[in-house]
Design a protein around this motif. Structure first.
Motif, PDB file in Angstrom:
ATOM      1  N   LEU A 243     -27.537 -52.207 -58.041  1.00 16.01           N
ATOM      2  CA  LEU A 243     -28.481 -51.657 -57.065  1.00 16.01           C
ATOM      3  C   LEU A 243     -29.173 -52.780 -56.306  1.00 16.01           C
ATOM      4  CD1 LEU A 243     -30.013 -48.847 -59.318  1.00 16.01           C
ATOM      5  CD2 LEU A 243     -28.039 -48.724 -57.790  1.00 16.01           C
ATOM      6  N   ARG A 244     -29.488 -53.866 -57.007  1.00 14.18           N
ATOM      7  CA  ARG A 244     -30.094 -55.022 -56.330  1.00 14.18           C
ATOM      8  C   ARG A 244     -29.092 -55.715 -55.411  1.00 14.18           C
ATOM      9  NH1 ARG A 244     -31.874 -55.802 -61.627  1.00 14.18           N
ATOM     10  NH2 ARG A 244     -30.458 -57.573 -61.917  1.00 14.18           N
ATOM     11  N   MET A 245     -27.811 -55.586 -55.744  1.00 17.01           N
ATOM     12  CA  MET A 245     -26.769 -56.222 -54.936  1.00 17.01           C
ATOM     13  C   MET A 245     -26.423 -55.424 -53.674  1.00 17.01           C
ATOM     14  SD  MET A 245     -24.272 -57.402 -58.083  1.00 17.01           S
ATOM     15  CE  MET A 245     -22.980 -58.092 -57.033  1.00 17.01           C
ATOM     16  N   GLY A 246     -26.978 -54.224 -53.559  1.00 18.82           N
ATOM     17  CA  GLY A 246     -26.767 -53.456 -52.338  1.00 18.82           C
ATOM     18  C   GLY A 246     -26.029 -52.148 -52.499  1.00 18.82           C
ATOM     19  N   LEU A 247     -25.691 -51.782 -53.741  1.00 18.56           N
ATOM     20  CA  LEU A 247     -25.026 -50.500 -53.949  1.00 18.56           C
ATOM     21  C   LEU A 247     -26.021 -49.378 -53.688  1.00 18.56           C
ATOM     22  CD1 LEU A 247     -22.261 -49.353 -54.998  1.00 18.56           C
ATOM     23  CD2 LEU A 247     -23.413 -49.040 -57.192  1.00 18.56           C
ATOM     24  N   GLY A 248     -25.666 -48.458 -52.802  1.00 21.37           N
ATOM     25  CA  GLY A 248     -26.575 -47.364 -52.485  1.00 21.37           C
ATOM     26  C   GLY A 248     -26.028 -46.453 -51.413  1.00 21.37           C
ATOM     27  N   ARG A 249     -26.760 -45.400 -51.159  1.00 21.48           N
ATOM     28  CA  ARG A 249     -26.315 -44.366 -50.226  1.00 21.48           C
ATOM     29  C   ARG A 249     -26.112 -44.901 -48.822  1.00 21.48           C
ATOM     30  NH1 ARG A 249     -23.976 -41.513 -47.830  1.00 21.48           N
ATOM     31  NH2 ARG A 249     -24.059 -39.277 -47.456  1.00 21.48           N
ATOM     32  N   GLU A 250     -26.865 -45.920 -48.430  1.00 20.28           N
ATOM     33  CA  GLU A 250     -26.788 -46.423 -47.062  1.00 20.28           C
ATOM     34  C   GLU A 250     -25.662 -47.431 -46.859  1.00 20.28           C
ATOM     35  OE1 GLU A 250     -28.679 -44.991 -44.796  1.00 20.28           O
ATOM     36  OE2 GLU A 250     -29.422 -43.786 -46.476  1.00 20.28           O
ATOM     37  N   ALA A 251     -25.031 -47.872 -47.929  1.00 18.35           N
ATOM     38  CA  ALA A 251     -23.968 -48.886 -47.825  1.00 18.35           C
ATOM     39  C   ALA A 251     -22.653 -48.247 -47.401  1.00 18.35           C
ATOM     40  CB  ALA A 251     -23.798 -49.609 -49.156  1.00 18.35           C
ATOM     41  N   ASP A 252     -21.977 -48.872 -46.425  1.00 16.08           N
ATOM     42  CA  ASP A 252     -20.647 -48.411 -46.031  1.00 16.08           C
ATOM     43  C   ASP A 252     -19.661 -48.644 -47.182  1.00 16.08           C
ATOM     44  OD1 ASP A 252     -21.506 -47.692 -43.492  1.00 16.08           O
ATOM     45  OD2 ASP A 252     -21.095 -49.684 -42.663  1.00 16.08           O
ATOM     46  N   LEU A 253     -18.544 -47.923 -47.146  1.00 14.58           N
ATOM     47  CA  LEU A 253     -17.570 -48.045 -48.229  1.00 14.58           C
ATOM     48  C   LEU A 253     -17.028 -49.469 -48.344  1.00 14.58           C
ATOM     49  CD1 LEU A 253     -15.604 -44.682 -47.941  1.00 14.58           C
ATOM     50  CD2 LEU A 253     -17.210 -45.360 -49.734  1.00 14.58           C
ATOM     51  N   TRP A 254     -16.810 -50.158 -47.207  1.00 10.94           N
ATOM     52  CA  TRP A 254     -16.296 -51.527 -47.298  1.00 10.94           C
ATOM     53  C   TRP A 254     -17.302 -52.432 -47.991  1.00 10.94           C
ATOM     54  CZ3 TRP A 254     -18.983 -55.589 -45.402  1.00 10.94           C
ATOM     55  CH2 TRP A 254     -19.917 -55.358 -44.372  1.00 10.94           C
ATOM     56  N   LYS A 255     -18.598 -52.177 -47.772  1.00 12.09           N
ATOM     57  CA  LYS A 255     -19.639 -52.972 -48.420  1.00 12.09           C
ATOM     58  C   LYS A 255     -19.697 -52.660 -49.914  1.00 12.09           C
ATOM     59  CE  LYS A 255     -23.260 -55.711 -48.613  1.00 12.09           C
ATOM     60  NZ  LYS A 255     -24.506 -55.373 -47.904  1.00 12.09           N
ATOM     61  N   ILE A 256     -19.485 -51.405 -50.268  1.00 11.80           N
ATOM     62  CA  ILE A 256     -19.478 -51.023 -51.680  1.00 11.80           C
ATOM     63  C   ILE A 256     -18.359 -51.742 -52.417  1.00 11.80           C
ATOM     64  CG2 ILE A 256     -18.942 -49.086 -53.227  1.00 11.80           C
ATOM     65  CD1 ILE A 256     -20.678 -47.362 -51.317  1.00 11.80           C
ATOM     66  N   ASP A 257     -17.185 -51.853 -51.789  1.00 10.44           N
ATOM     67  CA  ASP A 257     -16.078 -52.598 -52.396  1.00 10.44           C
ATOM     68  C   ASP A 257     -16.495 -54.035 -52.694  1.00 10.44           C
ATOM     69  OD1 ASP A 257     -14.270 -50.519 -52.477  1.00 10.44           O
ATOM     70  OD2 ASP A 257     -13.392 -50.982 -50.540  1.00 10.44           O
ATOM     71  N   SER A 258     -17.194 -54.663 -51.734  1.00  9.01           N
ATOM     72  CA  SER A 258     -17.634 -56.048 -51.922  1.00  9.01           C
ATOM     73  C   SER A 258     -18.658 -56.167 -53.046  1.00  9.01           C
ATOM     74  CB  SER A 258     -18.235 -56.594 -50.617  1.00  9.01           C
ATOM     75  OG  SER A 258     -17.244 -56.745 -49.625  1.00  9.01           O
ATOM     76  N   VAL A 259     -19.576 -55.209 -53.120  1.00 13.29           N
ATOM     77  CA  VAL A 259     -20.606 -55.240 -54.159  1.00 13.29           C
ATOM     78  C   VAL A 259     -19.980 -55.096 -55.546  1.00 13.29           C
ATOM     79  CG1 VAL A 259     -22.579 -53.991 -55.122  1.00 13.29           C
ATOM     80  CG2 VAL A 259     -22.459 -54.420 -52.667  1.00 13.29           C
ATOM     81  N   LEU A 260     -19.063 -54.156 -55.693  1.00 11.10           N
ATOM     82  CA  LEU A 260     -18.427 -53.939 -56.997  1.00 11.10           C
ATOM     83  C   LEU A 260     -17.599 -55.156 -57.412  1.00 11.10           C
ATOM     84  CD1 LEU A 260     -17.298 -50.207 -56.655  1.00 11.10           C
ATOM     85  CD2 LEU A 260     -19.364 -51.102 -57.734  1.00 11.10           C
ATOM     86  N   SER A 261     -16.877 -55.729 -56.442  1.00  7.65           N
ATOM     87  CA  SER A 261     -16.087 -56.935 -56.745  1.00  7.65           C
ATOM     88  C   SER A 261     -16.993 -58.097 -57.107  1.00  7.65           C
ATOM     89  CB  SER A 261     -15.220 -57.297 -55.538  1.00  7.65           C
ATOM     90  OG  SER A 261     -14.308 -56.269 -55.238  1.00  7.65           O
ATOM     91  N   GLY A 262     -18.142 -58.167 -56.430  1.00  9.36           N
ATOM     92  CA  GLY A 262     -19.105 -59.232 -56.715  1.00  9.36           C
ATOM     93  C   GLY A 262     -19.667 -59.126 -58.115  1.00  9.36           C
ATOM     94  N   PHE A 263     -19.925 -57.911 -58.544  1.00  9.41           N
ATOM     95  CA  PHE A 263     -20.427 -57.706 -59.909  1.00  9.41           C
ATOM     96  C   PHE A 263     -19.397 -58.175 -60.930  1.00  9.41           C
ATOM     97  CE2 PHE A 263     -20.828 -55.369 -63.826  1.00  9.41           C
ATOM     98  CZ  PHE A 263     -22.189 -55.423 -64.095  1.00  9.41           C
ATOM     99  N   GLU A 316     -19.249 -62.608 -45.003  1.00 15.58           N
ATOM    100  CA  GLU A 316     -20.401 -62.982 -45.830  1.00 15.58           C
ATOM    101  C   GLU A 316     -20.582 -62.025 -47.001  1.00 15.58           C
ATOM    102  OE1 GLU A 316     -23.460 -63.123 -42.906  1.00 15.58           O
ATOM    103  OE2 GLU A 316     -22.738 -65.018 -42.049  1.00 15.58           O
ATOM    104  N   ALA A 317     -20.285 -60.732 -46.779  1.00 16.61           N
ATOM    105  CA  ALA A 317     -20.376 -59.768 -47.881  1.00 16.61           C
ATOM    106  C   ALA A 317     -19.340 -60.087 -48.952  1.00 16.61           C
ATOM    107  CB  ALA A 317     -20.175 -58.353 -47.354  1.00 16.61           C
ATOM    108  N   ALA A 318     -18.134 -60.480 -48.528  1.00 23.14           N
ATOM    109  CA  ALA A 318     -17.090 -60.838 -49.493  1.00 23.14           C
ATOM    110  C   ALA A 318     -17.486 -62.080 -50.283  1.00 23.14           C
ATOM    111  CB  ALA A 318     -15.764 -61.068 -48.768  1.00 23.14           C
ATOM    112  N   LEU A 319     -18.056 -63.071 -49.608  1.00 27.42           N
ATOM    113  CA  LEU A 319     -18.402 -64.323 -50.270  1.00 27.42           C
ATOM    114  C   LEU A 319     -19.638 -64.194 -51.140  1.00 27.42           C
ATOM    115  CD1 LEU A 319     -17.741 -66.863 -47.380  1.00 27.42           C
ATOM    116  CD2 LEU A 319     -16.267 -66.291 -49.312  1.00 27.42           C
TER     117      LEU A 319
END
Length: 321
Positions: A243-263, A316-319
């Motif tokens: 949730l601190r990394m940006g996972l949430g209702r407002e995040a686009d699906l591509w951003k969610i992929d980056s957040v999950l991979s980052g975790f 930047e989201a990927a990195l």
């Protein structure tokens, strides 16, 4: 006795020291489209296989396959190779089988243990006998599932079978824990995609996987609930940092992929210097996958007219992962 990975860790750390930094990826994102391939070749020699920006997937595939061949030589014979490379075999067979059913030509990777041409032939002809046991059973299961359901049902069953195999094949608790995290994250992504789509009904539950650290039934209980219910649940779980990394209702699906991979990468980072389990190898593979996502964001965006600022945002989201 646990295997000593000291030499392997040293080799991988040396490779990591030669990887491009964030500034290089930003320069790549700002480069003229005509110069993207030549710049990528500075750090990704697999791009020698790409004649133009449109062929970037060929470059990434060559890079991935080349590294897995190197890793197989580094590790030698043993359970680690079956665990690390068999996943590509499962994915290849799933893609080839689905393509055969749809009358399409599959695009397969050479990073697995089984020659892609053998996988393609087996999927097209139903020839289980030409495949090794670990994916021969998968082909049998796919054919059994398609007889009593649709293509999606068979694919769900195939994914579940892949993860069950990985859990069984994992050489040690560190590798098994990594697979469990992947299963949890996959279930989270499934719930989010379902919540944002029109797919409903009892059948969608088959897309959820067993074997994670969070019981499948817990995720199944969130099906049909507002997406926010998932985030409320995660707030009191071991995955609260998502949730601190940006996972949430407002995040686009591509951003969610980056957040999950980052975790997933972050969970491996603390043990990347361990000498007695597979964590450093898993970390290095995840790091390469992160770089691959950043490169793909550039090559999928710039030649297709995506504005530079949006390409940079995706890089930047990927990195950040």
């Amino acid at each position: 006795m646990a295997r000593d990975y000291t030499y392997i860790v040293a080799r991988l750390r040396a490779l990591e020291a030669e990887m491009p930094d964030a500034a290089w990826f930003q320069r790549l994102a700002r480069s003229p489209v005509g110069g993207l391939v030549s710049m990528a070749r500075e750090f990704f020699p697999g791009f020698e296989q790409a004649g133009s920006a449109a062929e970037f997937e060929s470059g990434l595939e060559a890079e991935r396959t080349g590294f897995m061949v190197f890793l197989a030589k580094l590790l030698g014979d043993g359970p680690e190779i079956l665990f690390l490379l068999s996943e590509y075999d499962f994915d290849n067979l799933l893609h080839a089988w689905k393509a055969a059913k749809l009358g399409r030509e599959p695009v397969l990777t050479g990073a697995g243990l089984v020659d892609p041409d053998s996988v393609r032939k087996a999927a097209a002809e139903g020839a289980r006998d030409i495949l090794p046991t670990h994916i021969g059973r998968l082909l049998e299961e796919l054919e059994r599932q398609i007889e009593k359901g649709d293509l999606a049902s068979a694919q769900y069953a195939g994914e579940a079978m892949k993860y069950r195999f990985l859990l069984d094949a994992a050489p040690g608790e560190a590798a098994r824990g990594h697979v469990r995290r992947r299963i949890d994250l996959s279930n989270m992504k499934t719930l989010i995609r379902l919540a944002r789509s029109s797919l409903r009904g009892a059948g969608v539950e088959r897309a959820l996987l067993d074997g994670g650290s969070i019981e499948r039934d817990r995720f199944a209980g969130l099906l049909g609930e507002p997406e926010e219910e998932l985030y409320s649940f995660l707030e009191y779980s071991d995955y609260r940092s998502l949730l601190r990394m940006g996972l949430g209702r407002e995040a686009d699906l591509w951003k969610i992929d980056s957040v999950l991979s980052g975790f997933l990468l972050g969970a491996l980072e603390e043990s990347r210097l361990s000498f007695f389990d597979l964590s450093p190898v898993l970390y290095h593979i995840a790091l390469r996958a992160r770089n691959e996502r950043a490169v793909r964001a550039v090559f999928a965006g710039r030649p297709n007219g995506l504005p530079e600022d949006l390409v940079l945002e995706r890089v930047e989201a990927a990195l950040a992962s």
